[in-house]
Design an enzyme around this catalytic site. Structure first.
Site, PDB file in Angstrom:
ATOM      1  N   VAL A 282       0.816  -1.219   0.000  1.00  6.08           N
ATOM      2  CA  VAL A 282       0.000   0.000   0.000  1.00  6.08           C
ATOM      3  C   VAL A 282       0.845   1.262   0.000  1.00  6.08           C
ATOM      4  O   VAL A 282       0.293   2.363  -0.014  1.00  6.08           O
ATOM      5  CB  VAL A 282      -0.957   0.007   1.211  1.00  6.08           C
ATOM      6  CG1 VAL A 282      -1.962  -1.117   1.110  1.00  6.08           C
ATOM      7  CG2 VAL A 282      -0.185  -0.082   2.521  1.00  6.08           C
TER       8      VAL A 282
ATOM      9  N   VAL B 260       9.115  -0.872   2.714  1.00  2.00           N
ATOM     10  CA  VAL B 260       7.816  -1.030   2.069  1.00  2.00           C
ATOM     11  C   VAL B 260       6.740  -1.226   3.129  1.00  2.00           C
ATOM     12  O   VAL B 260       6.978  -1.854   4.161  1.00  2.00           O
ATOM     13  CB  VAL B 260       7.854  -2.230   1.106  1.00  2.00           C
ATOM     14  CG1 VAL B 260       6.489  -2.460   0.478  1.00  2.00           C
ATOM     15  CG2 VAL B 260       8.895  -2.004   0.022  1.00  2.00           C
TER      16      VAL B 260
ATOM     17  N   ASP C  57       9.187  15.976   9.721  1.00  2.28           N
ATOM     18  CA  ASP C  57       8.794  15.650   8.341  1.00  2.28           C
ATOM     19  C   ASP C  57       7.273  15.669   8.211  1.00  2.28           C
ATOM     20  O   ASP C  57       6.666  14.732   7.694  1.00  2.28           O
ATOM     21  CB  ASP C  57       9.357  14.292   7.945  1.00  2.28           C
ATOM     22  CG  ASP C  57       9.340  14.084   6.431  1.00  2.28           C
ATOM     23  OD1 ASP C  57       9.168  15.082   5.706  1.00  2.28           O
ATOM     24  OD2 ASP C  57       9.493  12.940   5.979  1.00  2.28           O
TER      25      ASP C  57
END
Length: 678
Positions: A25, A32, A140
């Site tokens: 996803v 990942v 971030d």
């Protein structure tokens, strides 16, 4: 505290056999992210690549183990398998806020939802900044790291690979350029105030539904603009209270920005004026693709088929006007069906729903006008992302079906038996001398071309054994065959050009576009293309139109061939990447990133040199030639901009920059004078 965290991690260890991985996803900073099932519930499993440093994994696990807040993704456990580490985390079925705002299909949402998302993000960051004994800085904050749950009503912060303890004044650059505070990439020491700057950019993004600095691909150019005081354009008719909060949060001086706790208090007051944030957004996030359907059967967002109308939309049709609590719920989003089958039937109704009030102002006016109190579906914008990214949005069903049709057609054509290639050879042709050969026929050529008749010019392997006919035939047949194919092809090309010239010269001749040597193959292949790429029917009894139509069909065939070859090449590349060792793959990807950074730095340097030379000429000075630096001598990507450019008499080098501490607006960008410490 460290011992307690380590003990908690040991207790949270999960056997990998309990996890059932499903589709991917997305991907984070170091690995990942896959959808998975663990203990009968959906979770997100983040896989860290084998090349990732152990300290990065430990950092994220350590930070997540300390965090427990409704607006922050929770950590369920940790596992390992085949030298890879897996984090079992809370699953957000709504996908990222970035895909919701800027994906191929853009679901509709209200101003109440936008304010609610901004408030929830502020609450999560305020929780991090207030943690004890060591507060945390995310560093971030951007829509890619903000996930939606509960049908878009709840927002959660994720990706803690960049989180740092507030107890240490950080100096290493983390985050993305468009959302990064100037003190971060400047190289100065920074605090939690960098998260406040990023939050302000996110607030602007959910209000405008535009990506900040979207037209600029170079990250260093974005950093330079932010350093010089440029910010995203202010939104016309935006409520002053929201605008004041936003501009206060993206001030250049960190100390001038409010605290996140203050922002939370202001946002709680603002959201009281906008009701409807508890309304579920009817959309589904499947395999990086957003699917939206209302309960009454209408599609809640425009699909890709409306992308052709992008030029007709002005900012006025894509922005919103703040409403009071009395009328915020009245203006619900209702957009007519835009499926492929009903596109023609509903053209009039669809056009009425998306017709802008000030058409044509998109290119002429840099500011975004907010004249409606709801988010209409926005056609897909041109994407700058690389098509090689394996985590991009998947293709549409029509494109996938079209590709399968092309592949099946090519397989059928490859399996179809072809006519046997034959050669008609003169019986005594190879026994004749050159003089006898030339005198045997007045039309014969010295190369003997007339002795060969090729019935098929396709590159088919010669398998017929001609050794019984003559000993020399077998030895020379392959060479003669290749020459014959070339001659035949040249003759056919010349004949076709002469034929087309004759048609152009005589306009009274009718040309049937289907009477071609391809037996209708090009016609059938052209019909596979998208409607906007298919050849337009020619004008009857018009030779020039017929020729254009034929050329278009030829180009359509070539386009399909190239597109199919690209597909197979990409598939082959993906297979090679999968087979490649992970360490080698990561090294190659890191090398590509460094090469891209190098190009960006070189481009920025050249741009600054040109600006410096222009300023010198304008001032009446002749600029001294500077030797072009070697690429290896360029500054590190994370170093701050060169100070001999930044301190040019206190004035900006960009056209229209501000001197003397005054404020101005240049090309739609709000310019704020930079702050220089004494």
């Amino acid at each position: 505290m460290a011992t307690a965290s380590l003990d908690a991690l040991q207790a949270a260890y999960v056997d990998f056999s309990e996890i059932t991985l499903r589709e991917k996803v997305g991907h984070g900073s170091y690995g990942v992210v896959c959808k998975a099932v663990w203990r009968d519930k959906l979770v997100a499993v983040k896989e860290f690549f084998a090349s990732a440093e152990q300290k990065d994994i430990e950092k994220e696990v350590k930070q997540l183990s300390r965090v427990k807040h409704p607006n922050i993704i929770a950590l369920h456990g940790i596992s390992s398998y085949q030298q890879a580490t897996y984090l079992i985390m809370e699953f957000a079925e709504g996908g990222s806020l970035h895909n919701f705002l800027h994906g191929k299909v853009k679901p509709a949402y209200s101003l109440a939802h936008a304010m609610s998302w901004a408030r929830q993000c502020a609450e999560g960051l305020a929780y991090l900044h207030a943690m004890t004994p060591k507060p945390l800085i995310h560093r971030d904050v951007k829509p890619l790291n903000l996930l939606l749950t509960n049908k878009g009503r709840n927002l959660k912060i994720c990706d803690f690979g960049t989180v740092a303890d507030k107890s240490t004044m950080m100096t290493n650059n983390r985050g993305s350029a468009a959302w990064m505070a100037p003190e971060v990439f400047e190289g100065s020491k920074y605090t939690e105030k960098c998260d406040i700057f990023s939050w302000a950019i996110v607030l602007w993004e959910v209000l405008s539904r535009k990506q900040p600095f979207k037209g600029i691909d170079n990250a260093y150019t974005i950093q330079w603009k932010i350093y010089k005081g440029e910010r995203p354009p202010l939104l016309t008719t935006c409520p002053k209270r929201i605008e004041d909060l936003m501009t206060a949060c993206w001030k250049t001086v960190p100390e001038d920005r409010p605290s996140m706790q203050y922002i939370v208090g202001v946002m709680h007051e603002i959201v009281k004026d906008y009701t409807g944030a508890d309304k579920a957004l009817e959309y589904t996030f499947v395999n990086q693709q957003i699917v939206t359907k209302e309960s009454d059967g209408t599609v809640a967002a425009q699909p890709d088929s409306l992308s052709s109308q992008e030029g007709e939309l002005s900012p006025s049709s894509t922005q919103l006007t703040p409403t009071t609590a009395a009328n915020a719920n009245v203006n619900a989003i209702a957009i007519s069906k835009t499926t492929t089958s009903s596109m023609t039937e509903n053209t009039s109704s669809t056009s009425s729903d998306i017709t802008p009030t000030n058409s044509g102002q998109l290119d002429n006016n840099p500011l975004f006008y907010m004249v409606t109190n709801r988010w209409d579906a926005i056609p897909e914008e041109e994407s700058n992302e690389s098509r090689n990214d394996s985590f991009n949005l998947t293709s549409s069903a029509e494109a996938t079906q079209r590709l399968e049709t092309i592949r099946n057609g090519m397989i059928l054509m490859a399996c179809k038996p072809m006519e046997q290639l034959t050669l008609d050879v003169e019986a005594n042709g190879f026994d004749l001398s050159p003089s006898e050969s030339s005198s045997s026929s007045t039309n014969a050529k010295s190369d003997g071309r007339e002795r060969l008749t090729v019935t098929d010019t396709k590159p088919v392997m010669m398998t017929t054994d001609l050794s019984n006919n003559n000993g020399g035939i077998h030895a020379h047949s392959n060479g003669l065959l290749s020459h014959a194919n070339g001659w035949q092809a040249r003759d056919e090309e010349l004949q076709e050009q002469e034929h087309e010239q004759e048609i152009v010269n005589s306009l009274d001749v009718d040309v049937d576009p289907d009477e071609d040597e391809n037996d209708g193959t090009e016609q059938s292949l052209a019909e596979i293309l998208d409607p906007e790429l298919q050849p337009e029917p020619p004008i009857p009894n018009d030779a020039e139109s017929q020729l254009i139509y034929r050329d278009h069909r030829h180009m359509a065939k070539e386009y399909l061939s190239v597109d199919t070859n690209l597909y197979y090449a990409q598939d082959f590349k993906d297979k090679l990447i999968v087979q490649m060792d992970r360490t080698e793959r990561e090294q190659k990807q890191e090398l590509l990133r460094k090469m891209k950074d190098k190009e960006g730095l070189q481009s920025l340097y050249n741009n600054l040199q040109q600006q410096y030379a222009s300023r010198q000429l304008a001032a009446g000075h002749h600029p001294q030639p500077h030797p072009h630096p070697h690429p290896n001598q360029l500054q590190h990507p994370h170093s701050h901009p060169p100070m001999h450019f930044l301190q040019d008499e206190g004035c900006g080098l960009l056209p229209g920059s501000v001197c003397g501490g005054s404020e101005s607006v240049e090309e739609g960008w709000v310019v704020i004078p930079p702050h220089h410490n004494a």
